[in-house]
Design an enzyme around this catalytic site. Structure first.
Site, short mmCIF file in Angstrom:
data_model
loop_
_atom_site.label_atom_id
_atom_site.label_comp_id
_atom_site.label_asym_id
_atom_site.label_seq_id
_atom_site.Cartn_x
_atom_site.Cartn_y
_atom_site.Cartn_z
N ASN A 116 0.81 -1.22 0.00
CA ASN A 116 0.00 0.00 0.00
C ASN A 116 0.84 1.26 0.00
O ASN A 116 0.59 2.20 -0.76
CB ASN A 116 -0.94 0.00 1.21
CG ASN A 116 -1.95 -1.14 1.15
OD1 ASN A 116 -2.00 -1.87 0.15
ND2 ASN A 116 -2.73 -1.31 2.20
N THR A 161 -14.71 36.74 -32.44
CA THR A 161 -15.56 36.28 -31.35
C THR A 161 -16.75 35.62 -32.03
O THR A 161 -17.14 36.05 -33.13
CB THR A 161 -16.07 37.43 -30.46
OG1 THR A 161 -16.81 38.36 -31.27
CG2 THR A 161 -14.90 38.17 -29.79
N HIS A 162 -17.29 34.57 -31.42
CA HIS A 162 -18.38 33.80 -32.04
C HIS A 162 -17.98 33.29 -33.41
O HIS A 162 -18.84 33.07 -34.26
CB HIS A 162 -19.66 34.65 -32.16
CG HIS A 162 -20.00 35.42 -30.92
ND1 HIS A 162 -20.78 34.90 -29.91
CD2 HIS A 162 -19.62 36.65 -30.50
CE1 HIS A 162 -20.89 35.80 -28.94
NE2 HIS A 162 -20.18 36.87 -29.27
N SER A 283 -5.55 11.28 -48.30
CA SER A 283 -6.73 10.43 -48.23
C SER A 283 -6.44 9.17 -49.03
O SER A 283 -5.76 9.22 -50.04
CB SER A 283 -7.94 11.16 -48.81
OG SER A 283 -8.92 10.23 -49.22
N LYS A 289 -6.70 15.37 -51.63
CA LYS A 289 -6.83 15.82 -50.24
C LYS A 289 -5.49 16.04 -49.54
O LYS A 289 -4.54 15.30 -49.73
CB LYS A 289 -7.63 14.78 -49.42
CG LYS A 289 -9.09 14.70 -49.76
CD LYS A 289 -9.86 15.99 -49.54
CE LYS A 289 -10.11 16.30 -48.08
NZ LYS A 289 -11.02 15.35 -47.44
N ASN A 291 -4.90 16.67 -45.60
CA ASN A 291 -5.72 16.73 -44.38
C ASN A 291 -4.92 17.17 -43.15
O ASN A 291 -3.76 16.80 -42.99
CB ASN A 291 -6.37 15.37 -44.12
CG ASN A 291 -7.44 15.05 -45.14
OD1 ASN A 291 -8.07 15.95 -45.69
ND2 ASN A 291 -7.64 13.77 -45.39
N GLU A 296 -6.92 17.45 -35.82
CA GLU A 296 -8.08 16.63 -35.43
C GLU A 296 -7.71 15.68 -34.29
O GLU A 296 -8.48 15.47 -33.36
CB GLU A 296 -8.59 15.85 -36.64
CG GLU A 296 -9.10 16.77 -37.74
CD GLU A 296 -9.19 16.04 -39.07
OE1 GLU A 296 -10.18 15.31 -39.28
OE2 GLU A 296 -8.28 16.19 -39.91
N TYR A 323 -6.65 2.37 2.65
CA TYR A 323 -6.49 1.75 1.33
C TYR A 323 -7.68 0.86 0.99
O TYR A 323 -8.21 0.14 1.85
CB TYR A 323 -5.20 0.90 1.28
CG TYR A 323 -5.06 0.18 -0.05
CD1 TYR A 323 -4.51 0.84 -1.15
CD2 TYR A 323 -5.52 -1.12 -0.22
CE1 TYR A 323 -4.41 0.22 -2.39
CE2 TYR A 323 -5.43 -1.76 -1.45
CZ TYR A 323 -4.89 -1.09 -2.53
OH TYR A 323 -4.80 -1.70 -3.75
N GLN A 328 -6.46 0.31 -7.17
CA GLN A 328 -5.65 -0.32 -8.21
C GLN A 328 -6.12 0.11 -9.60
O GLN A 328 -5.34 0.13 -10.55
CB GLN A 328 -5.72 -1.85 -8.08
CG GLN A 328 -4.96 -2.58 -9.17
CD GLN A 328 -4.80 -4.05 -8.86
OE1 GLN A 328 -4.08 -4.41 -7.94
NE2 GLN A 328 -5.50 -4.89 -9.61
N1 ARG Z 1 -1.65 -3.52 -6.94
C1 ARG Z 1 -2.13 -2.84 -5.81
C2 ARG Z 1 -2.62 -1.43 -6.16
O1 ARG Z 1 -2.22 -0.90 -7.11
C3 ARG Z 1 -1.06 -2.70 -4.77
C4 ARG Z 1 -1.57 -2.64 -3.41
C5 ARG Z 1 -2.18 -3.95 -3.03
N2 ARG Z 1 -2.57 -3.89 -1.66
C6 ARG Z 1 -3.42 -4.75 -1.14
N3 ARG Z 1 -3.71 -4.59 0.11
N4 ARG Z 1 -3.98 -5.70 -1.86
O2 ARG Z 1 -3.45 -0.89 -5.49
#
Ligand code: ARG
Length: 467
Positions: A116, A161-162, A283, A289, A291, A296, A323, A328
Site C-alpha cells: 500500500n 468572437t463567435h 486520403s 486531399k 488533411n 483533429e 487503502y 488499483q
Molecule cells: N496492486 C495494488 C494497487 O495498485 C497494490 C496494493 C495492493 N494492496 C493490497 N492490500 N492488496 O493498489
C-alpha cells in the site's frame, strides 16, 4: 525467468488453496502497473539501503539485494520478465524475481513496508517524472509558437468572437495567446510536482510500523522533499494522480483549441495557413486531399484526457479510509495520460513551427472597415459623446453601408456627419487597420509595442530555463 513451481502469491499465505481463476483474472494488474517497474525498484533499493543503515537488515544482504534489483530492472526493460497473472502486480513480480536471484534473503526487503505505501510511492515517483516530461514538451511547444509569433509581428488579421470577424489583431498576438495558456499549464505541472514529491514509505499498510525506519533518509535518497504526515491518508491519497490528470486534461484542452484552429485555418474557406507536407496527411481515396489530421487528433486526444480525469475522480469518490483495492484501478487512467500529452504537444509544435501563414489572406479577411466599427464609435467618445450614443450612430452607419452594398470604409464624410454631428472629415482616417492596431497600446493589448514587449518577455523567460 520461468518460476520453478506454480506461483502462490505471498499475500495468500493464510488462505486455503488457490484463487479461483475468475478472481485472478479480475485482480491481475501487471499488464498496467508493469510500467512502474523502474519506480518500484528505485523505491525498493532506497528502502533496503535504509533498512541496512538502521541495522534491520545485514549490510551485505542489502548490497546483494540492490545489485540483484539492478538486474531485475534490466530484465524488465528488455521485456524479459514473464507476467504471471497469479502474481497480480508489479510489486510481487519484482519480489518474486528477486527471490529467484538471491534466494531466501530476498525476504528481508519487505520489512516495515506494505504494497500500500509501496504503490503510493511508485505513483509519486512516476508523477514527479511525468511533470518534468510534460513541462519540457510544453516548453518546446511554447518555443514553436514564439518563433512564429516573432516572424509575424507585422501580420494582421481579424480577431474573432463567435467565430465572426471582430477587431484587428496581429498574428503574433494570436499566437502569444497560446504561449500564455501553455505557460499556465507549466505552472500547474510545477505545482503538481511540488505536492507529489514527498515520500509515503513508512506508512505501512495503513498504520506505520513498529520497526525503527528512517523515513527522511529514504525520502532524501529518492530526491523527495519530505515525508507524508498521516499514514492513513498517505496510503489512500491519490490527489497527486488526480492533479496530474487534471493538468494533463487542461493542457490537452488547450491543445484541442489550437487543433481546431489548425483545422479551420487550413481550409480553402479560411486559407490562413498551409501545413508542411511532413505534418499533413492524405486520403486513401481522394487524391487531391491534404488533411490536417494533426489538429483533429489534438482535438480527439483531449477527449481521452478528460475521460481519464473523470475515471480517477470517480475511483476515489466515496472510498472510506484507508487503502481500498478500488485504487488499483487508477493505473490505466494515470499512466497513459502524460505520454499522450507529450506526443500531442510535440506533433502540434512541429506542425506550427513548419506551417506557412498567409498574411495576404489574413489581411483580406479584415474586409474594408467592418472590423473598425468600434474604432469609429471610440472616435466619437474621444470627442465627448457618450459611448452608447456613439455605438448607436455607428450601428446605423453600418446598417446603411450594408443596405447599399458598400464597405463601411467607403462611406463619405458627409454621410458620416448624417449619422452624428460630431463626425468630421478625419473620421475617414479611422479606417486603417494598422493604425487602429497601433493605437491599442494598453498592457495586454494587440498593439505592436505591447506585442514586442511580450515577445521579449517570453524570449527572456524561455531562454533562461533551458537553451
Ligand atoms: N496492486 C495494488 C494497487 O495498485 C497494490 C496494493 C495492493 N494492496 C493490497 N492490500 N492488496 O493498489
Amino acid at each position: 525467468m520461468r518460476a520453478k513451481e506454480k506461483a502462490k502469491p505471498v499475500s495468500r499465505a493464510a488462505l486455503a488453496g488457490e484463487a479461483d481463476p475468475r478472481l485472478v483474472a479480475l485482480s491481475v494488474s501487471i499488464q498496467d502497473d508493469g510500467a512502474l517497474y523502474a519506480e518500484d525498484i528505485r523505491g525498493s533499493q532506497a528502502h533496503v539501503t535504509m533498512l541496512a543503515a538502521q541495522g534491520i537488515v545485514p549490510k551485505a544482504v542489502a548490497r546483494r539485494i540492490v545489485a540483484a534489483l539492478d538486474q531485475v530492472r534490466a530484465e524488465f526493460a528488455a521485456g524479459k520478465v514473464r507476467f504471471d497473472p497469479a502474481l497480480e502486480d508489479v510489486h510481487t513480480h519484482v519480489e518474486r524475481r528477486l527471490g529467484e536471484l538471491v534466494g531466501k534473503d530476498a525476504g528481508y526487503l519487505h520489512a516495515g513496508r506494505s504494497r500500500n505505501d509501496q504503490v503510493a510511492l511508485d505513483e509519486r515517483l512516476f508523477i514527479v517524472a511525468a511533470c518534468d516530461r510534460c513541462d519540457a514538451a510544453l516548453e518546446r511547444l511554447q518555443r514553436a509558437f514564439l518563433s512564429q509569433a516573432r516572424a509575424h509581428e507585422a501580420t494582421i488579421l481579424p480577431g474573432y468572437t463567435h467565430l465572426q470577424r471582430a477587431q484587428p489583431v496581429s498574428l503574433a498576438h494570436h499566437l502569444l495567446a497560446y504561449v500564455e495558456m501553455f505557460g499556465r499549464d507549466r505552472e500547474r505541472f510545477a505545482e503538481v510536482r511540488r505536492r507529489a514529491a514527498i515520500s509515503p514509505l513508512g506508512s505501512g499498510a495503513l498504520a506505520g510500523t513498529t520497526l525503527k525506519l528512517d523515513r527522511e533518509a529514504v525520502a532524501a535518497r529518492l530526491g523527495l522533499a519530505g515525508v507524508t504526515r498521516n499514514s492513513l491518508d498517505a496510503v489512500s491519497d491519490r490527489d497527486s494522480a488526480i492533479e496530474l490528470s487534471f493538468a494533463c486534461a487542461l493542457a490537452a484542452v488547450h491543445l484541442s483549441r489550437i487543433g481546431e484552429e489548425l483545422v479551420l485555418w487550413t481550409t480553402k474557406e479560411f486559407g490562413f495557413m498551409t501545413l508542411d507536407d511532413a505534418f499533413a496527411t492524405g486520403s486513401s481515396l481522394m487524391p487531391q486531399k491534404k488533411n490536417p489530421d494533426v489538429g483533429e487528433l489534438a482535438r480527439g486526444r483531449a477527449g481521452r484526457a478528460l475521460g481519464d480525469l473523470v475515471a480517477l475522480l470517480s475511483i476515489v469518490k466515496n472510498l472510506p479510509l484507508s487503502y481500498n483495492r478500488d485504487l488499483q484501478e487508477d493505473k490505466r487512467p494515470l499512466l497513459g495520460g502524460p505520454d499522450a500529452l507529450v506526443l500531442t504537444a510535440d506533433a502540434v509544435a512541429g506542425a506550427v513551427e513548419t506551417a506557412t501563414f498567409h498574411a495576404d489572406r489574413m489581411e483580406e479577411a479584415l474586409g474594408s472597415g467592418e472590423a473598425l466599427a468600434t474604432d469609429a464609435a471610440e472616435y466619437l467618445v474621444e470627442r465627448g459623446v457618450p459611448f452608447r450614443e456613439a455605438h448607436e450612430a455607428v450601428g446605423k452607419a453600418a446598417a446603411f453601408a450594408t443596405a447599399q452594398g458598400r464597405p463601411m470604409a467607403k462611406l463619405t464624410a458627409p454621410e458620416w456627419k448624417g449619422f452624428h454631428p460630431r463626425f468630421e472629415k478625419d473620421v475617414l482616417r479611422v479606417f486603417d487597420a494598422r493604425k487602429s492596431l497601433a493605437r491599442r497600446d494598453l498592457p495586454g493589448a494587440p498593439g505592436p509595442r505591447q506585442v514586442r514587449r511580450e515577445l521579449a518577455r517570453w524570449e527572456k523567460a524561455l531562454g533562461k530555463r533551458r537553451s
